[in-house]
Design a protein around this motif. Structure first.
Motif, PDB file in Angstrom:
ATOM      1  N   THR A 350      45.566  32.387 -53.731  1.00  0.00           N
ATOM      2  CA  THR A 350      46.702  32.980 -53.375  1.00  0.00           C
ATOM      3  C   THR A 350      46.944  34.380 -53.127  1.00  0.00           C
ATOM      4  OG1 THR A 350      47.636  31.570 -56.050  1.00  0.00           O
ATOM      5  CG2 THR A 350      49.009  33.354 -55.280  1.00  0.00           C
ATOM      6  N   LEU A 351      46.084  35.530 -53.058  1.00  0.00           N
ATOM      7  CA  LEU A 351      46.067  36.879 -52.532  1.00  0.00           C
ATOM      8  C   LEU A 351      45.378  36.897 -51.297  1.00  0.00           C
ATOM      9  CD1 LEU A 351      44.962  39.153 -56.339  1.00  0.00           C
ATOM     10  CD2 LEU A 351      47.531  38.741 -54.273  1.00  0.00           C
ATOM     11  N   VAL A 352      44.814  35.921 -51.063  1.00  0.00           N
ATOM     12  CA  VAL A 352      43.842  36.047 -49.867  1.00  0.00           C
ATOM     13  C   VAL A 352      44.460  35.250 -48.976  1.00  0.00           C
ATOM     14  CG1 VAL A 352      42.349  35.058 -48.503  1.00  0.00           C
ATOM     15  CG2 VAL A 352      41.374  35.541 -50.730  1.00  0.00           C
ATOM     16  N   GLU A 353      45.394  34.408 -49.321  1.00  0.00           N
ATOM     17  CA  GLU A 353      46.466  34.129 -48.663  1.00  0.00           C
ATOM     18  C   GLU A 353      47.528  34.575 -47.877  1.00  0.00           C
ATOM     19  OE1 GLU A 353      48.066  30.098 -50.431  1.00  0.00           O
ATOM     20  OE2 GLU A 353      46.311  29.183 -50.230  1.00  0.00           O
ATOM     21  N   ILE A 354      47.803  35.650 -48.702  1.00  0.00           N
ATOM     22  CA  ILE A 354      49.333  36.589 -48.644  1.00  0.00           C
ATOM     23  C   ILE A 354      48.354  37.882 -47.915  1.00  0.00           C
ATOM     24  CG2 ILE A 354      50.856  35.885 -49.876  1.00  0.00           C
ATOM     25  CD1 ILE A 354      49.935  37.631 -51.779  1.00  0.00           C
ATOM     26  N   GLY A 355      46.424  37.659 -47.068  1.00  0.00           N
ATOM     27  CA  GLY A 355      46.657  38.837 -46.960  1.00  0.00           C
ATOM     28  C   GLY A 355      45.855  39.965 -47.745  1.00  0.00           C
ATOM     29  N   TYR A 356      45.733  39.069 -48.563  1.00  0.00           N
ATOM     30  CA  TYR A 356      44.774  41.131 -49.460  1.00  0.00           C
ATOM     31  C   TYR A 356      43.866  40.330 -49.361  1.00  0.00           C
ATOM     32  CZ  TYR A 356      46.293  45.088 -51.706  1.00  0.00           C
ATOM     33  OH  TYR A 356      47.507  46.056 -51.708  1.00  0.00           O
ATOM     34  N   ASP A 357      42.625  41.426 -49.841  1.00  0.00           N
ATOM     35  CA  ASP A 357      41.088  41.062 -49.553  1.00  0.00           C
ATOM     36  C   ASP A 357      40.474  41.563 -51.001  1.00  0.00           C
ATOM     37  OD1 ASP A 357      38.191  40.850 -48.773  1.00  0.00           O
ATOM     38  OD2 ASP A 357      37.806  42.774 -47.785  1.00  0.00           O
ATOM     39  N   VAL A 358      40.347  40.223 -51.648  1.00  0.00           N
ATOM     40  CA  VAL A 358      40.153  40.625 -53.150  1.00  0.00           C
ATOM     41  C   VAL A 358      38.435  40.199 -53.475  1.00  0.00           C
ATOM     42  CG1 VAL A 358      41.842  40.676 -53.765  1.00  0.00           C
ATOM     43  CG2 VAL A 358      40.792  38.023 -53.514  1.00  0.00           C
ATOM     44  N   THR A 359      37.700  40.145 -54.536  1.00  0.00           N
ATOM     45  CA  THR A 359      36.807  39.289 -54.025  1.00  0.00           C
ATOM     46  C   THR A 359      36.885  38.861 -55.995  1.00  0.00           C
ATOM     47  OG1 THR A 359      35.156  41.364 -55.635  1.00  0.00           O
ATOM     48  CG2 THR A 359      34.727  40.286 -53.186  1.00  0.00           C
ATOM     49  N   THR A 360      36.192  37.899 -56.684  1.00  0.00           N
ATOM     50  CA  THR A 360      36.207  37.043 -57.528  1.00  0.00           C
ATOM     51  C   THR A 360      35.151  36.476 -58.028  1.00  0.00           C
ATOM     52  OG1 THR A 360      38.568  35.901 -56.465  1.00  0.00           O
ATOM     53  CG2 THR A 360      37.613  34.998 -59.019  1.00  0.00           C
ATOM     54  N   ILE A 361      34.799  36.781 -59.820  1.00  0.00           N
ATOM     55  CA  ILE A 361      33.472  36.519 -60.529  1.00  0.00           C
ATOM     56  C   ILE A 361      34.247  35.658 -61.470  1.00  0.00           C
ATOM     57  CG2 ILE A 361      33.986  39.162 -61.264  1.00  0.00           C
ATOM     58  CD1 ILE A 361      30.412  38.792 -61.572  1.00  0.00           C
ATOM     59  N   GLN A 362      33.368  35.381 -61.723  1.00  0.00           N
ATOM     60  CA  GLN A 362      33.624  34.179 -62.893  1.00  0.00           C
ATOM     61  C   GLN A 362      32.108  33.090 -63.362  1.00  0.00           C
ATOM     62  OE1 GLN A 362      33.591  30.255 -62.203  1.00  0.00           O
ATOM     63  NE2 GLN A 362      34.132  30.815 -60.348  1.00  0.00           N
ATOM     64  N   GLY A 363      31.904  32.499 -64.257  1.00  0.00           N
ATOM     65  CA  GLY A 363      30.635  32.075 -64.595  1.00  0.00           C
ATOM     66  C   GLY A 363      30.119  31.178 -64.006  1.00  0.00           C
ATOM     67  N   ALA A 364      30.633  29.750 -62.913  1.00  0.00           N
ATOM     68  CA  ALA A 364      30.552  28.529 -62.711  1.00  0.00           C
ATOM     69  C   ALA A 364      29.571  29.721 -61.368  1.00  0.00           C
ATOM     70  CB  ALA A 364      31.573  28.031 -61.982  1.00  0.00           C
ATOM     71  N   LEU A 365      29.782  30.741 -60.530  1.00  0.00           N
ATOM     72  CA  LEU A 365      29.056  30.743 -59.345  1.00  0.00           C
ATOM     73  C   LEU A 365      27.891  31.217 -59.579  1.00  0.00           C
ATOM     74  CD1 LEU A 365      31.173  33.788 -58.821  1.00  0.00           C
ATOM     75  CD2 LEU A 365      31.477  32.153 -57.612  1.00  0.00           C
ATOM     76  N   LYS A 366      26.834  30.680 -58.871  1.00  0.00           N
ATOM     77  CA  LYS A 366      25.683  31.341 -58.770  1.00  0.00           C
ATOM     78  C   LYS A 366      25.639  32.477 -59.508  1.00  0.00           C
ATOM     79  CE  LYS A 366      24.772  27.620 -54.905  1.00  0.00           C
ATOM     80  NZ  LYS A 366      24.570  26.968 -53.886  1.00  0.00           N
ATOM     81  N   GLN A 367      23.689  32.400 -59.274  1.00  0.00           N
ATOM     82  CA  GLN A 367      23.342  33.417 -60.472  1.00  0.00           C
ATOM     83  C   GLN A 367      23.412  35.056 -58.903  1.00  0.00           C
ATOM     84  OE1 GLN A 367      23.786  34.019 -63.554  1.00  0.00           O
ATOM     85  NE2 GLN A 367      23.024  31.924 -64.082  1.00  0.00           N
ATOM     86  N   GLU A 368      22.458  34.295 -57.936  1.00  0.00           N
ATOM     87  CA  GLU A 368      22.753  34.982 -56.873  1.00  0.00           C
ATOM     88  C   GLU A 368      24.093  35.825 -55.997  1.00  0.00           C
ATOM     89  OE1 GLU A 368      21.461  31.487 -54.847  1.00  0.00           O
ATOM     90  OE2 GLU A 368      20.993  32.057 -57.509  1.00  0.00           O
TER      91      GLU A 368
END
Length: 485
Positions: A350-368
């Motif tokens: 939602t934030l990316v779609e309205i033009g904001y640059d954010v990063t996200t981290i959560q447990g399902a992501l690859k370790q690297e």
């Protein structure tokens, strides 16, 4: 160790023939990247520990509220005196050099002054220690591990277990920085996601890792427990909780006790609920020491807490975009905490779609990918990080001044019961080491209001209300009140 006077005594470290002060040293010894420059090595090698003096102003690196009252419960006949200087702990010169030159410490924080004599002196009793976020707990057990190592023995002598790989990596970085001049070897044992290969036994003197990987190394007979002197559980309340890593932690402790019953055990965390506290006291050896802070004193005085009532989910998004982050770029980095992985992905999209640059981290992501996201945030390459409670505990980033609770933390399978311990850890990510900080809790509906009321009652803390989620000036007032504008 030299005995000390009352807690109000003024610490002094001096040498008659020197006028060198740590205030000057800070400008000379540059904060070091992973690979040292020759000039930095030259600076460090020319500094003599005996010629250092202490700036007697308050230690600005830690959050030690004057009103904090650390309750001490000691066992046995050993008298302990608080250490007002690191010299009183009889540390090796190489460790003092790491503290002053690399860590840029001036004097022990309150939790360090009280706990380090307990950790470092015979009979090396087990310790259950609780203190405020940002008070220097990591340095306590890190210095404790470094101080107990026999550098001539090339075998594991200290183990630190952490609930997440991010915290394990961070603790290893602190340890290597503090122990830079000691020659002590260390390594991180975490799941890499790569195929396991046959590996030699671990010879590093200090091992930091997650419970699953540490347990696997022990079962595979790759991590010897025979020479172990000290075991640390960081974020111990989560490590010993039923919905945390209790089974893994107890299994590892049982294995250690079978092989090495004299191993000292240290439990450190900012929070301990009654159930975990009682369990911890049962599993340590008979005589042990305890340090606790009343829950009413846990809220960081340097962090202002606010609640914002929003009519719906979209309003919460608009508050983040138009009311908070617009100012956030001027006052530091921001962490937005959500309850689930799905919420993290949805809010990110939602934030990316309205033009904001954010990063996200959560447990399902690859370790690297997780490692890359954390590194970019720590390096200041990204300003806004959305996270599940993966980073709620122990994550240190000095430039985080804003925390947004997009979802309030609740207990597992109890959607109306707040997880007060997680809430405290979340807000502790802002205002680290006494910096100013603000927390915005975004509420939507009666359930959130009830949860917020329970949190406020639990800690007896002040949580102010932003009058109107649509009014920009109300957020300006809040940020100014927090000292961020």
């Amino acid at each position: 160790m030299a005995a000390t006077a009352a807690d109000s005594a003024t610490p002094t470290i001096s040498a008659a023939d020197t006028t060198t002060h740590l205030a000057d040293l800070k400008h000379d010894a540059v904060e070091e990247p992973s690979s040292s420059s020759k000039s930095e090595e030259k600076i460090a090698s020319e500094i003599e520990i005996g010629n250092l003096t202490i700036n007697e102003s308050n230690n600005k690196f830690f959050h030690d509220p004057e009103s904090s009252n650390i309750k001490t419960i000691t066992s046995g006949e050993t008298p302990y005196a608080s250490a007002f200087t690191f010299e009183e702990l009889n540390l090796l010169p190489e460790l003092l050099k790491g503290l002053y030159v690399e860590m840029k410490y001036e004097k022990p924080s309150k939790i360090q002054a009280i706990s380090l004599p307990m950790i470092l002196n015979p009979p090396y009793l087990d310790l259950i220690a609780q203190a405020h976020n940002g008070s220097g707990k990591t340095a306590c057990f890190t210095l404790g591990m470094l101080s107990r190592i026999d550098p001539k023995l090339k075998a594991p002598q200290a183990i630190c277990i952490c609930p997440t790989r991010e915290l394990a990596i961070q603790n290893l970085e602190v340890l290597r920085k503090m122990g830079k001049y000691s020659g002590i070897t260390s390594e991180c044992e975490i799941h890499t996601g790569k195929k396991q290969t046959i590996r030699p036994p671990i010879t590093s003197q200090i091992v930091i890792g997650t419970p699953g990987t540490i347990g696997h190394r022990i079962r595979a007979n790759k991590l010897s427990l025979s020479y172990l002197k000290i075991l640390v559980l960081d974020e111990a309340d989560h490590m010993l909780a039923e919905d945390g890593f209790k089974a893994d932690s107890v299994h590892i402790m049982d294995k250690i006790r079978c092989v090495n019953p004299q191993c000292q055990v240290l439990f450190f965390s900012a929070t301990f609920n009654v159930t975990v506290k009682e369990f911890a006291a049962k599993i340590v050896k008979g005589n042990h020491n305890q340090l606790f802070v009343k829950k009413e004193e846990l809220s960081l005085q340097s962090v202002k807490q606010y609640k914002v009532n929003c009519p719906d989910e979209l309003a919460k998004v608009m508050v983040i975009k138009d009311r908070i982050l617009e100012f956030g770029e001027r006052v530091g980095q921001t962490i937005i905490f959500v309850r689930t992985r799905n919420s993290a992905m949805t809010l990110h999209r939602t934030l990316v779609e309205i033009g904001y640059d954010v990063t996200t981290i959560q447990g399902a992501l690859k370790q690297e990918d997780r490692d890359k996201i954390v590194k970019e945030f720590k390096d200041g390459l990204t300003q806004v990080l959305i996270s599940t409670d993966l980073l709620a505990r122990g994550f240190d980033q000095d430039q985080v001044n804003l925390v947004i609770n997009y979802d309030l933390p609740v207990k597992h399978n109890h959607p109306t019961e707040p997880d007060c311990e997680v809430y405290m850890h979340r807000i502790g990510r802002a205002g680290r080491f006494g910096r100013k900080g603000a927390v915005f809790n975004l509420l939507c509906g009666d359930a959130d209001e009830m949860i917020m009321t329970k949190i406020k009652t639990h800690f007896g803390t002040e949580i102010e209300e932003v009058p109107d989620w649509r009014n920009e000036e109300d957020f300006v007032v809040a940020l100014r009140s927090a000292g961020l504008l």
